[in-house]
Scaffold this motif. Structure first.
Motif, PDB file in Angstrom:
ATOM      1  N   PRO A   1      97.581 -16.151  73.773  1.00  0.00           N
ATOM      2  CA  PRO A   1      96.789 -16.595  72.613  1.00  0.00           C
ATOM      3  C   PRO A   1      97.355 -16.061  71.305  1.00  0.00           C
ATOM      4  O   PRO A   1      97.953 -14.980  71.259  1.00  0.00           O
ATOM      5  CB  PRO A   1      95.397 -16.032  72.897  1.00  0.00           C
ATOM      6  CG  PRO A   1      95.633 -14.861  73.782  1.00  0.00           C
ATOM      7  CD  PRO A   1      96.842 -15.183  74.607  1.00  0.00           C
ATOM      8  N   SER A   2      97.166 -16.838  70.244  1.00  0.00           N
ATOM      9  CA  SER A   2      97.636 -16.434  68.920  1.00  0.00           C
ATOM     10  C   SER A   2      96.584 -15.643  68.148  1.00  0.00           C
ATOM     11  O   SER A   2      96.923 -14.901  67.224  1.00  0.00           O
ATOM     12  CB  SER A   2      98.045 -17.663  68.105  1.00  0.00           C
ATOM     13  OG  SER A   2      96.943 -18.546  67.948  1.00  0.00           O
TER      14      SER A   2
ATOM     15  N   GLY B   1      88.079  -1.024  72.089  1.00  0.00           N
ATOM     16  CA  GLY B   1      88.328  -0.636  73.474  1.00  0.00           C
ATOM     17  C   GLY B   1      88.585  -1.841  74.355  1.00  0.00           C
ATOM     18  O   GLY B   1      88.848  -2.954  73.885  1.00  0.00           O
ATOM     19  N   ASN B   2      88.526  -1.621  75.665  1.00  0.00           N
ATOM     20  CA  ASN B   2      88.777  -2.667  76.659  1.00  0.00           C
ATOM     21  C   ASN B   2      87.502  -3.445  76.962  1.00  0.00           C
ATOM     22  O   ASN B   2      86.457  -2.851  77.244  1.00  0.00           O
ATOM     23  CB  ASN B   2      89.326  -2.062  77.957  1.00  0.00           C
ATOM     24  CG  ASN B   2      90.706  -1.462  77.775  1.00  0.00           C
ATOM     25  OD1 ASN B   2      91.503  -1.955  76.978  1.00  0.00           O
ATOM     26  ND2 ASN B   2      91.005  -0.390  78.502  1.00  0.00           N
TER      27      ASN B   2
ATOM     28  N   VAL C   1      90.775  -7.464  77.982  1.00  0.00           N
ATOM     29  CA  VAL C   1      91.126  -7.688  76.581  1.00  0.00           C
ATOM     30  C   VAL C   1      90.919  -6.392  75.813  1.00  0.00           C
ATOM     31  O   VAL C   1      89.836  -5.811  75.841  1.00  0.00           O
ATOM     32  CB  VAL C   1      90.265  -8.809  75.963  1.00  0.00           C
ATOM     33  CG1 VAL C   1      90.652  -9.042  74.511  1.00  0.00           C
ATOM     34  CG2 VAL C   1      90.406 -10.089  76.763  1.00  0.00           C
ATOM     35  N   TYR C   2      91.993  -5.941  75.149  1.00  0.00           N
ATOM     36  CA  TYR C   2      91.901  -4.734  74.316  1.00  0.00           C
ATOM     37  C   TYR C   2      91.794  -5.137  72.855  1.00  0.00           C
ATOM     38  O   TYR C   2      92.609  -5.911  72.342  1.00  0.00           O
ATOM     39  CB  TYR C   2      93.134  -3.847  74.511  1.00  0.00           C
ATOM     40  CG  TYR C   2      93.204  -2.704  73.517  1.00  0.00           C
ATOM     41  CD1 TYR C   2      92.395  -1.582  73.678  1.00  0.00           C
ATOM     42  CD2 TYR C   2      94.040  -2.779  72.400  1.00  0.00           C
ATOM     43  CE1 TYR C   2      92.428  -0.546  72.757  1.00  0.00           C
ATOM     44  CE2 TYR C   2      94.083  -1.743  71.473  1.00  0.00           C
ATOM     45  CZ  TYR C   2      93.281  -0.635  71.653  1.00  0.00           C
ATOM     46  OH  TYR C   2      93.302   0.383  70.731  1.00  0.00           O
TER      47      TYR C   2
ATOM     48  N   SER D   1      95.252  -7.430  72.689  1.00  0.00           N
ATOM     49  CA  SER D   1      96.175  -7.754  73.783  1.00  0.00           C
ATOM     50  C   SER D   1      95.360  -8.167  75.005  1.00  0.00           C
ATOM     51  O   SER D   1      94.210  -7.736  75.180  1.00  0.00           O
ATOM     52  CB  SER D   1      97.065  -6.555  74.125  1.00  0.00           C
ATOM     53  OG  SER D   1      96.283  -5.456  74.565  1.00  0.00           O
ATOM     54  N   VAL D   2      95.963  -9.004  75.845  1.00  0.00           N
ATOM     55  CA  VAL D   2      95.314  -9.486  77.068  1.00  0.00           C
ATOM     56  C   VAL D   2      96.226  -9.159  78.246  1.00  0.00           C
ATOM     57  O   VAL D   2      97.399  -9.557  78.267  1.00  0.00           O
ATOM     58  CB  VAL D   2      95.064 -11.012  77.004  1.00  0.00           C
ATOM     59  CG1 VAL D   2      94.349 -11.482  78.271  1.00  0.00           C
ATOM     60  CG2 VAL D   2      94.261 -11.385  75.775  1.00  0.00           C
ATOM     61  N   LYS D   3      95.688  -8.428  79.230  1.00  0.00           N
ATOM     62  CA  LYS D   3      96.482  -8.036  80.384  1.00  0.00           C
ATOM     63  C   LYS D   3      95.578  -7.882  81.597  1.00  0.00           C
ATOM     64  O   LYS D   3      94.602  -7.123  81.557  1.00  0.00           O
ATOM     65  CB  LYS D   3      97.220  -6.724  80.109  1.00  0.00           C
ATOM     66  CG  LYS D   3      98.191  -6.327  81.210  1.00  0.00           C
ATOM     67  CD  LYS D   3      98.937  -5.060  80.842  1.00  0.00           C
ATOM     68  CE  LYS D   3      99.926  -4.670  81.952  1.00  0.00           C
ATOM     69  NZ  LYS D   3     100.654  -3.419  81.616  1.00  0.00           N
TER      70      LYS D   3
END
Length: 394
Positions: free
Chosen positions: A148-149, A134-135, A128-129, A122-124
């Motif tokens: 992104p896919s 981890g992050n 990026v996790y 996931s991107v937040k």
């Protein structure tokens, strides 16, 4: 259309260790599956390979595969299945382009990668996790245009880490300044345009000399020794310097060419045949002609431009671009030619670029010559000036 955005990041010591474990598991899964495929009479599909992976995690020898995320391991099997499909389609003539080789085993010293799908990353807020990693905080030089896919974490031969995202982008409508342009690619001058502009490639000779020196040193070192590994990393870093410099130059040049012209025309060069000349192979390989063509083609699609390549057998350097008179083959040392038909002195590369543009736009070479009243013989008389005016660029 799909595009790839790549960012560099610097992992912590704990993340570096987790990534090394992930890369090792992905490499082992690929090699085990490839070994099974080579031993089988009939190629097993992805479903059978996936069932084998599930069974291998329950054994004593491969139970440590459960310590990392299962998504990159499954993606490794999918990539192997796609690689075999491309190999067979290429061999049977169903796939365009040059012939592909069979998949090969992965090595620890080569570039490492692991691909995550949407379910595992996931991107937040610029973070990026990655599952069981981890992050990560990449250096965002530009924002992602959309969600992104997939995300691929990469470690290259020089121990640099990158995050690569695949995103969907829409074509951009930008008005072009010029209708068309022909480009002649070369060694001394990387690109000569039909409008008279020239682009000089960067000088890679300093790094290339260091690489050749270190490669001679590497050949004398004991295999799997620490000193050999240090020299290997030094060589990889020099290769990366050349690749990064070339990529920056090609991106800037291709962006300028595509944004200013509606139709881009290149010559279909036989690079694989040209590099068989041992005297020019190293210089030709450093130029990146194929990479420039790929960039122009991709950016033309993105900016709604037209991209053409002409036949490699077109005699673009043997015909006058002004009158269409064919003077025949010329030695590479001849850089300037005086046309006996129209009296115009032509620069070899610029003349070839103009001919590339005319052929690509559908015009005939001898279009102007048909309207010419001047008659020219193939052999110059004793009182006629020589058609060769400049040797060796002097």
């Amino acid at each position: 259309m799909k595009a790839r955005y790549q960012y560099r990041f610097y992992p912590t010591d704990q993340q570096r260790q987790s990534l090394a474990q992930l890369f090792g598991c992905v490499r082992v899964v690929w090699n085990d599956a490839l070994f099974f495929c080579k031993q089988s009479e009939k190629l097993p599909g992805y479903n059978k390979l996936s069932a084998m992976l599930t069974a291998a995690k329950k054994t004593e020898d491969r139970k440590w595969l459960s310590e990392v995320s299962s998504v990159p391991l499954q993606q490794s099997l999918r990539n192997l299945d796609i690689a075999y499909r491309n190999f067979f389609n290429s061999r049977n003539g169903k796939r365009k382009g040059s012939k592909m080789g069979a998949p090969r085993f992965k090595k620890k010293s080569n570039q490492q990668s692991a691909e995550f799908t949407k379910a595992a990353f996931s991107v937040k807020d610029g973070v990026v996790y990655l599952a069981k990693i981890g992050n990560l905080k990449p250096i965002l030089s530009r924002e992602l245009p959309c969600e992104p896919s997939s995300c691929t974490v990469i470690k290259d031969c020089a121990n640099r880490y990158f995050l690569s995202f695949v995103v969907e982008v829409e074509p951009i409508q930008v008005d072009a300044k010029n209708q068309s342009i022909g480009i002649d690619l070369g060694i001394k001058t990387f690109a000569v345009m039909s409008n008279g502009q020239k682009a000089q490639s960067p000088d890679y000779s300093k790094q290339d000399r260091k690489i050749r020196k270190l490669q001679r040193k590497l050949a004398k070192q004991q295999k799997d020794s620490k000193r050999r590994n240090r020299i290997r990393i030094k060589i990889a870093k020099l290769h990366n310097q050349i690749a990064d410099t070339r990529k920056d130059f090609l991106h800037k040049l291709s962006t300028k060419v595509v944004s200013e012209n509606q139709t881009i025309i290149l010559e279909d060069l036989n690079v694989s045949g040209m590099v068989k000349n041992r005297k020019l192979a190293r210089v030709i390989s450093l130029q990146g002609w194929r990479e420039f063509r790929v960039l122009c083609e991709a950016k033309s699609e993105k900016l709604s431009r037209t991209f053409h390549t002409i036949n490699r057998w077109e005699p673009t350097s043997q015909i006058c671009s002004d009158c269409g008179f064919k003077w025949g083959k010329l030695d590479l040392s001849i850089r300037s030619v005086l046309c006996l038909n129209c009296g115009t002195e032509q620069d070899r590369d610029e003349n070839a670029a103009k001919n590339i543009e005319m052929v690509g736009m559908g015009h005939r070479h001898d279009l102007k010559r048909t309207l010419s009243d001047c008659k020219t013989t193939f052999v110059a008389g004793c009182c006629e000036p020589s058609r060769i005016t400049d040797l060796e660029g002097r």
